[in-house]
Write a protein that holds these residues in place. Sequence first.
Motif, PDB file in Angstrom:
ATOM      1  N   UNK A  96       0.836  -1.202   0.000  1.00 42.14           N
ATOM      2  CA  UNK A  96       0.000   0.000   0.000  1.00 42.14           C
ATOM      3  C   UNK A  96       0.872   1.253   0.000  1.00 42.14           C
ATOM      4  N   UNK A  97       1.984   1.208   0.700  1.00 47.40           N
ATOM      5  CA  UNK A  97       2.874   2.366   0.687  1.00 47.40           C
ATOM      6  C   UNK A  97       3.373   2.628  -0.733  1.00 47.40           C
ATOM      7  N   UNK A  98       3.632   1.561  -1.465  1.00 48.98           N
ATOM      8  CA  UNK A  98       4.068   1.715  -2.863  1.00 48.98           C
ATOM      9  C   UNK A  98       2.968   2.373  -3.697  1.00 48.98           C
ATOM     10  N   UNK A  99       1.721   1.931  -3.492  1.00 44.08           N
ATOM     11  CA  UNK A  99       0.618   2.510  -4.257  1.00 44.08           C
ATOM     12  C   UNK A  99       0.337   3.951  -3.839  1.00 44.08           C
ATOM     13  N   UNK A 100       0.613   4.298  -2.593  1.00 42.94           N
ATOM     14  CA  UNK A 100       0.516   5.694  -2.173  1.00 42.94           C
ATOM     15  C   UNK A 100       1.572   6.536  -2.879  1.00 42.94           C
ATOM     16  N   UNK A 101       2.764   5.982  -2.960  1.00 44.28           N
ATOM     17  CA  UNK A 101       3.870   6.696  -3.600  1.00 44.28           C
ATOM     18  C   UNK A 101       3.606   6.894  -5.087  1.00 44.28           C
ATOM     19  N   UNK A 102       2.970   5.917  -5.722  1.00 44.72           N
ATOM     20  CA  UNK A 102       2.702   6.004  -7.160  1.00 44.72           C
ATOM     21  C   UNK A 102       1.315   6.573  -7.453  1.00 44.72           C
ATOM     22  N   UNK A 103       0.620   7.036  -6.392  1.00 34.67           N
ATOM     23  CA  UNK A 103      -0.693   7.690  -6.549  1.00 34.67           C
ATOM     24  C   UNK A 103      -1.682   6.798  -7.306  1.00 34.67           C
ATOM     25  N   UNK A 104      -1.933   5.617  -6.728  1.00 33.79           N
ATOM     26  CA  UNK A 104      -2.815   4.648  -7.371  1.00 33.79           C
ATOM     27  C   UNK A 104      -3.954   4.288  -6.405  1.00 33.79           C
ATOM     28  N   UNK A 105      -4.963   5.177  -6.280  1.00 34.19           N
ATOM     29  CA  UNK A 105      -6.044   4.944  -5.312  1.00 34.19           C
ATOM     30  C   UNK A 105      -6.841   3.674  -5.580  1.00 34.19           C
ATOM     31  N   UNK A 106      -6.929   3.259  -6.837  1.00 32.12           N
ATOM     32  CA  UNK A 106      -7.673   2.040  -7.148  1.00 32.12           C
ATOM     33  C   UNK A 106      -7.019   0.826  -6.486  1.00 32.12           C
ATOM     34  N   UNK A 107      -5.703   0.727  -6.609  1.00 27.59           N
ATOM     35  CA  UNK A 107      -4.977  -0.385  -5.994  1.00 27.59           C
ATOM     36  C   UNK A 107      -5.013  -0.273  -4.465  1.00 27.59           C
ATOM     37  N   UNK A 108      -4.997   0.951  -3.963  1.00 24.16           N
ATOM     38  CA  UNK A 108      -5.085   1.146  -2.513  1.00 24.16           C
ATOM     39  C   UNK A 108      -6.421   0.607  -2.005  1.00 24.16           C
ATOM     40  N   UNK A 109      -7.487   0.953  -2.702  1.00 25.89           N
ATOM     41  CA  UNK A 109      -8.821   0.467  -2.334  1.00 25.89           C
ATOM     42  C   UNK A 109      -8.893  -1.048  -2.353  1.00 25.89           C
ATOM     43  N   UNK A 110      -8.249  -1.649  -3.335  1.00 23.86           N
ATOM     44  CA  UNK A 110      -8.281  -3.101  -3.477  1.00 23.86           C
ATOM     45  C   UNK A 110      -7.555  -3.793  -2.338  1.00 23.86           C
ATOM     46  N   UNK A 111      -6.427  -3.214  -1.905  1.00 27.59           N
ATOM     47  CA  UNK A 111      -5.576  -3.886  -0.925  1.00 27.59           C
ATOM     48  C   UNK A 111      -5.876  -3.527   0.522  1.00 27.59           C
ATOM     49  N   UNK A 112      -6.542  -2.410   0.749  1.00 24.53           N
ATOM     50  CA  UNK A 112      -6.836  -2.008   2.130  1.00 24.53           C
ATOM     51  C   UNK A 112      -7.620  -3.065   2.910  1.00 24.53           C
ATOM     52  N   UNK A 113      -8.665  -3.679   2.332  1.00 27.22           N
ATOM     53  CA  UNK A 113      -9.406  -4.691   3.105  1.00 27.22           C
ATOM     54  C   UNK A 113      -8.543  -5.855   3.562  1.00 27.22           C
ATOM     55  N   UNK A 114      -7.541  -6.248   2.758  1.00 29.45           N
ATOM     56  CA  UNK A 114      -6.664  -7.353   3.154  1.00 29.45           C
ATOM     57  C   UNK A 114      -5.853  -6.962   4.388  1.00 29.45           C
ATOM     58  N   UNK A 115      -5.362  -5.717   4.415  1.00 31.87           N
ATOM     59  CA  UNK A 115      -4.599  -5.246   5.565  1.00 31.87           C
ATOM     60  C   UNK A 115      -5.488  -5.152   6.799  1.00 31.87           C
ATOM     61  N   UNK A 116      -6.649  -4.546   6.644  1.00 32.61           N
ATOM     62  CA  UNK A 116      -7.558  -4.346   7.768  1.00 32.61           C
ATOM     63  C   UNK A 116      -8.025  -5.682   8.341  1.00 32.61           C
TER      64      UNK A 116
END
Length: 321
Positions: A96-116
């Motif tokens: 998720x930190x990588x997707x934050x760095x690359x400004x990819x909110x779609x991937x962030x949305x996809x991966x956040x539930x797995x982390x949570x």
Amino acid sequence: MNDTCPTKTLPEGHPIRVYFQENDIIHTLLEELTATNPAEELQKYTNIFNQLYTIEKRFARKENQLFPFLEKRGWNGPSQGMWSFHDNLREQFRLIRYYLKTNNPEKINTNTPFLVDGIYRLLNVEETVLFPNALDLLEEKDWIEMRAGEEEIGWMLSKNPAAYPSQKYIHPSEDFTQREMPFSLENTSHYDEGYMTVEQVNLLFRTLPLDLTYVDENDKVIFYNRGEERVFPRSAGIIGREVKFCHPPKSVDTVLKILDEFRKGTKSESSFWINFKERLIYIRYFAVRDADKNYKGVIEMSQDITDIKKIEGEKRLLDWE
């Protein structure tokens, strides 16, 4: 802290009580993270994510403090299974930190539930299995010693928890409590952390991929390590020799200036890098001072960083085959 939780009866500052104090913070952050849309509020998501990432301190305390004490009581499961769970969550954070760095909110949305979901499952195992069993297995002296070690790692709390037991904190470097060791101390010497024999110390210095030379406060060479592949040649003849006679004439003035500034306390480190036999060599000098800041000499460290400088990206897998 949940009112039904048995840890409410634990005294302030007890390691398990602190874990449950952190639980409240984690639950709040997970709820906030889930409710934040990174496509619309990326900065807010980033702030919450960074706060949640301080859970790494919790992982480190468990791995380096709680788990070793459980191992001494014969329970190795947490060190194996739960540590792997930590690493899986670390990978989710990294992604998720990588997707934050690359400004990819779609991937962030996809991966956040797995982390949570992963963190929620971890908290459940802690509350129902890890912590209750730890309270049954460990003794008061274990918790006191554990808490002293936790001071160097830290917590997720906004301020440090109450002392445990309620007395002045003793820094590990000043803690001389005699503890039962799981290995023989015969023929060993005590260092800042741990015990080693003379043979083990020699093996350590011989194995380090560095050239180390120790010059004492009188500018005399008192030690160098015999590595397999030294950058610069050394022989036993330099032991006891003044350091100014151990360098080429063109560099003596620089060496003496470094020693003078270190001795005066105006500087504590100096670095150089040179090309030597088609290799890039990193040379560093460090002032050595005792607990009262008295000058005790200098360590010279030389390292071939030619291959290190070429490293890019990451390597996480063993490639021996």
